[in-house]
Design a protein around this motif. Structure first.
Motif, mmCIF file in Angstrom:
data_model
loop_
_atom_site.group_PDB
_atom_site.id
_atom_site.type_symbol
_atom_site.label_atom_id
_atom_site.label_comp_id
_atom_site.label_asym_id
_atom_site.label_seq_id
_atom_site.Cartn_x
_atom_site.Cartn_y
_atom_site.Cartn_z
ATOM 1 N N PRO A 97 16.535 -36.423 7.168
ATOM 2 C CA PRO A 97 16.954 -35.964 5.840
ATOM 3 C C PRO A 97 18.150 -35.012 5.866
ATOM 4 C CG PRO A 97 14.878 -34.941 6.483
ATOM 5 C CD PRO A 97 15.167 -36.006 7.490
ATOM 6 N N THR A 98 18.460 -34.460 7.049
ATOM 7 C CA THR A 98 19.630 -33.584 7.129
ATOM 8 C C THR A 98 20.916 -34.384 7.331
ATOM 9 O OG1 THR A 98 19.456 -33.275 9.528
ATOM 10 C CG2 THR A 98 18.202 -31.766 8.126
ATOM 11 N N ALA A 99 20.768 -35.668 7.697
ATOM 12 C CA ALA A 99 21.947 -36.500 7.964
ATOM 13 C C ALA A 99 22.283 -37.431 6.807
ATOM 14 C CB ALA A 99 21.720 -37.324 9.230
ATOM 15 N N TYR A 100 21.348 -37.591 5.878
ATOM 16 C CA TYR A 100 21.544 -38.486 4.735
ATOM 17 C C TYR A 100 21.091 -37.796 3.461
ATOM 18 C CZ TYR A 100 21.631 -42.137 8.377
ATOM 19 O OH TYR A 100 21.908 -42.889 9.482
ATOM 20 N N THR A 101 21.777 -38.065 2.382
ATOM 21 C CA THR A 101 21.315 -37.562 1.085
ATOM 22 C C THR A 101 20.104 -38.380 0.647
ATOM 23 O OG1 THR A 101 22.671 -39.095 -0.216
ATOM 24 C CG2 THR A 101 23.694 -37.007 0.467
ATOM 25 N N GLN A 102 19.387 -37.870 -0.353
ATOM 26 C CA GLN A 102 18.235 -38.600 -0.885
ATOM 27 C C GLN A 102 18.663 -39.968 -1.416
ATOM 28 O OE1 GLN A 102 14.755 -37.525 -1.049
ATOM 29 N NE2 GLN A 102 14.702 -39.734 -1.347
#
Length: 518
Positions: A97-102
């Motif tokens: 989740p830190t590498a991709y947005t929701q």
């Protein structure tokens, strides 16, 4: 049973009432023995193949007629290797989740879940494993998880493989594994449930929908109490999702005494706590039938899924006894049911309404259609099989709620029945449009797969047997014959020259009320 009246009655205002039981059907699990009055014929062979799979091809029907029910069912229940989906993401951890947005994660996971859906329907078309896939579908509607809530495609894929692993296996062991399955932990909020703040969602559904069912016995004792739910929630504390596995944290577990079903002790699961809470559920006795309550509950649902929407409790009781006697393994129960006099009773044949999965995948199999993935949501001509199921109210991996799909009469409405007929027409005789999905139906090849394809009268009989679960009137058969010939005399019949008329004749059959039943 008049299947036409049976189906069309679902569209009447009074169809909201409960369906009628099959009062005249035989009520015993005695093994089926062919007799002159109840022969092993094409109708019964096709019935077995439809109920245990998704539609039936002429090749399957011919092979079944050359065999016998026991040989066929035993082959269906053979051990198997759990298949895998060969996409790289299935071997990867969930997205960081830190590498991709929701929004990015949602988009990627939605693409991956489509991979799973198309992989699964491909398995439904695979010869030799259709009962396994049908049981996977059953478990998916029993131990429900919804992708929009779970969100992570890997969790839904792993759960689908778990359900397939236990297709014919132990109901009790599957319940234990599904309880700590990451998709289920997320879906029913077991993830993070801890001492001092237990979440009751899974505990409630575990009893209400997965093992015991709501209601009371004849003596007015409830199947479980609200206090049982509260105490069970405490017994299930301590579990979290860690990567693609479940992990247990002892400090989060409520190790105090709990009173479940009148017994007090330090209940937990998976060896944590002094007593196993799930074992206690499976030890509950149905006061009305004097057999384990979870066995009665599951076998009622198996009956509804494979036989008819109103359970015959004499049959269910016998199935439940078999389930318990075989250490909760479902395979022996299915064998007993599919080889019984009851299953082959005339009143049972054609008494179920096809689910959207049965309708779509049955057509895919029977007509040797190709799976297409071209789709425009607003254009039915372009709909792939998964999209078609969605428009007919059943999207695999997207159940409507924790209860799953209600099934039975709910499949048919004034909206879905015309859409069912329209889809069949689109697949059999697709319009010549740029957006039309290439299902690739070959009418001449299909007719030539039938016995005696050069005799149009025998072709009509073969089509009715292959595509419909019950006989139809001579008048209805005459209409099909006339459509196939298109005004020509029967001696001019030639499958190679009547392609468009064949399409029209098959559309006539798929438009019949009887085609919606199985």
């Amino acid at each position: 049973m008049n299947r036409r009246r049976f189906l069309l009655g679902r569209l009447n205002d009074d169809a909201n009432g409960p369906p009628a039981p099959l009062l005249s059907a035989s009520s015993d699990l005695t093994p089926y023995t062919p007799t002159p009055d109840k022969p092993w014929n094409a109708a019964r062979a096709a019935h077995l193949m439809r109920r245990t799979g998704f539609g039936v091809t002429q090749a399957e029907l011919t092979s079944a007629l050359a065999s016998d029910p026991a040989t066929l069912v035993d082959a269906m229940l053979q051990p198997y290797t759990n298949p895998t989906l060969f996409w790289s993401w299935t071997q990867q951890p969930p997205l960081d989740p830190t590498a991709y947005t929701q929004e990015e994660r949602n988009q990627i996971y939605s693409t991956w879940i489509r991979d799973v859906q198309f992989w699964w329907i491909g398995m439904m078309m695979t010869a030799g494993v259709k009962l396994r896939e049908k049981m996977t579908l059953f478990w998916h509607g029993h131990f429900v998880s919804e992708f929009p809530k779970v969100e992570v495609a890997q969790y839904m894929y792993d759960q689908n493989r778990l359900l397939r692993q236990f297709a014919f296996g132990s109901y009790k062991d599957l319940t234990k594994q599904i309880t700590i399955n990451p998709a289920m932990l997320i879906y029913l909020d077991g993830n993070g449930s801890a001492k001092g703040s237990p979440n009751e969602n899974y505990a409630r559904e575990l009893m209400e929908l997965f093992t015991l069912g709501t209601g009371h016995y004849a003596n007015n004792t409830p199947h479980y109490t609200e206090q049982d739910v509260i105490e069970m929630a405490r017994a299930l504390t301590g579990w979290d999702v860690n990567g693609r596995e479940a992990s247990f944290t002892l400090d989060k577990f409520d190790d105090g005494d709990k009173t479940l079903f009148g017994q007090t002790g330090n209940f937990g699961i998976e060896g944590y706590g002094e007593h196993d809470a799930l074992e206690l559920i499976f030890a509950q006795t149905d006061a009305d039938y004097n057999i384990a309550r979870p066995a009665i509950f599951l076998c009622s649902k198996l009956y509804q899924f494979f036989v008819y929407e109103v359970p015959n409790m004499d049959i269910v009781q016998g199935m439940a006894a078999t389930l318990v006697a075989n250490n909760w393994n479902v395979g022996p129960v299915l064998r007993q049911l599919f080889l019984s006099e009851h299953f082959f009773d005339d009143q049972v044949i054609g008494a179920m309404i096809k689910s959207p999965v049965d309708l779509v995948m049955g057509a895919m199999n029977a007509f040797s259609l190709k799976i297409t993935i071209n789709v425009d949501p607003g254009d039915p001509e372009s709909h792939d099989p998964v999209r078609a199921m969605t428009f007919l109210s059943q999207t695999i991996l997207y159940p409507p709620n924790v209860k799953g799909w209600p099934g039975g009469k709910s499949w048919i409405s004034t909206a879905t029945l015309p859409m069912r007929i329209r889809y069949l027409k689109l697949w059999i005789d697709p319009p010549d449009l740029p957006t039309t999905a290439p299902y690739g139906f070959e009418p001449t090849t299909f007719i030539k797969s039938l016995p005696d394809p050069g005799d149009v009268h025998k072709v009509v009989d073969a089509l009715v047997t292959l595509l419909l679960p019950v006989p139809i009137s001579d008048n209805a058969k005459s209409v099909i014959l006339t459509t196939l010939l298109g005004g020509a005399p029967d001696y001019e019949w030639d499958p190679d020259q009547f392609e468009q008329k064949i399409r029209a004749g098959i559309i006539k059959i798929t438009s019949l009320a009887e085609y919606q039943c199985m």
